[in-house]
Design a protein around this motif. Structure first.
Motif, PDB file in Angstrom:
ATOM      1  N   THR A 197      -3.392   1.267  20.757  1.00 14.44           N
ATOM      2  CA  THR A 197      -2.822   2.524  20.295  1.00 14.44           C
ATOM      3  C   THR A 197      -3.263   2.780  18.864  1.00 14.44           C
ATOM      4  N   SER A 211       1.983   4.876  18.935  1.00 13.13           N
ATOM      5  CA  SER A 211       1.954   6.052  18.075  1.00 13.13           C
ATOM      6  C   SER A 211       3.243   6.840  18.270  1.00 13.13           C
ATOM      7  N   ASP A 212       3.392   7.878  17.445  1.00 11.05           N
ATOM      8  CA  ASP A 212       4.577   8.734  17.575  1.00 11.05           C
ATOM      9  C   ASP A 212       4.672   9.317  18.975  1.00 11.05           C
ATOM     10  N   SER A 213       3.537   9.690  19.559  1.00  7.59           N
ATOM     11  CA  SER A 213       3.572  10.304  20.894  1.00  7.59           C
ATOM     12  C   SER A 213       3.999   9.303  21.958  1.00  7.59           C
ATOM     13  N   ALA A 225       7.665   9.074  21.456  1.00  9.38           N
ATOM     14  CA  ALA A 225       8.273  10.363  21.809  1.00  9.38           C
ATOM     15  C   ALA A 225       8.381  10.532  23.314  1.00  9.38           C
ATOM     16  N   SER A 226       7.468   9.931  24.065  1.00 11.21           N
ATOM     17  CA  SER A 226       7.515  10.075  25.525  1.00 11.21           C
ATOM     18  C   SER A 226       8.750   9.403  26.120  1.00 11.21           C
ATOM     19  N   ASP A 276      -1.711   6.838  29.593  1.00 12.80           N
ATOM     20  CA  ASP A 276      -2.005   6.666  28.165  1.00 12.80           C
ATOM     21  C   ASP A 276      -1.230   5.502  27.550  1.00 12.80           C
ATOM     22  N   SER A 280       2.086   5.219  27.507  1.00 15.97           N
ATOM     23  CA  SER A 280       3.462   5.610  27.199  1.00 15.97           C
ATOM     24  C   SER A 280       4.348   5.395  28.421  1.00 15.97           C
TER      25      SER A 280
END
Length: 154
Positions: free
Chosen positions: A40, A51-53, A56-57, A147, A149
């Motif tokens: 990541t 990561s933030d994403s 966030a997921s 990805d 997440s």
């Protein structure tokens, strides 16, 4: 001589069959799915697994929103990071703990045995925490996206 060769061949066949049969039997334990590490991007600030994403997921995680909403930003990230780590890497029965550096909030996340839904790897998990001195608990399941997440199931 023919008798001893025939006996030797029979012994060899029996020995090979024993090895094959022994390989087919086991302890009866189910081997869980394993997940490859996810590479990541690095983010500025504290070191987080994703990561933030990726965090966030998790859609805010599985703790009740009224309790989780009272966490500070860094504590919220710590709790989401613990959920991500439990889902991504923790073996069955291992607890991923987090603790606030300022408010006294703390929690633990444990994930169940991975399973598949279609082509996605999924896990059930539990997050228990103490926030503002009160115990809270969230339970749910999440599936891993391509990805790396995780998305909680509704």
């Amino acid at each position: 001589m023919a008798y001893s060769v025939s006996s030797l061949v029979k012994f060899g066949i029996i020995a090979c069959l024993s090895v094959v049969v022994a390989g087919c039997t086991g302890t009866g334990n189910v081997r869980p799915l394993s997940f490859a590490p996810v590479s990541t991007p690095k983010i500025a600030g504290p070191k987080f697994a994703g990561s933030d994403s990726i965090l966030a997921s998790l859609n805010g995680g599985i703790l009740p929103q009224d309790a989780a909403g009272s966490l500070t930003g860094p504590d919220r990230l710590r709790s989401l990071e613990a959920e991500y780590q439990a889902l991504e890497k923790a073996p069955l029965g291992q607890v991923i703990a987090w603790k606030s550096q300022s408010s006294g909030a703390a929690g633990e996340v444990s994930a169940g045995t991975p399973y598949q839904v279609g082509q996605q790897n999924c896990r059930q998990y539990t997050h228990t925490a103490t926030i503002r001195g009160l115990p809270v608990k969230g339970q749910g399941a999440a599936c891993r996206n391509s990805d790396g997440s995780w998305t909680p199931l509704s």
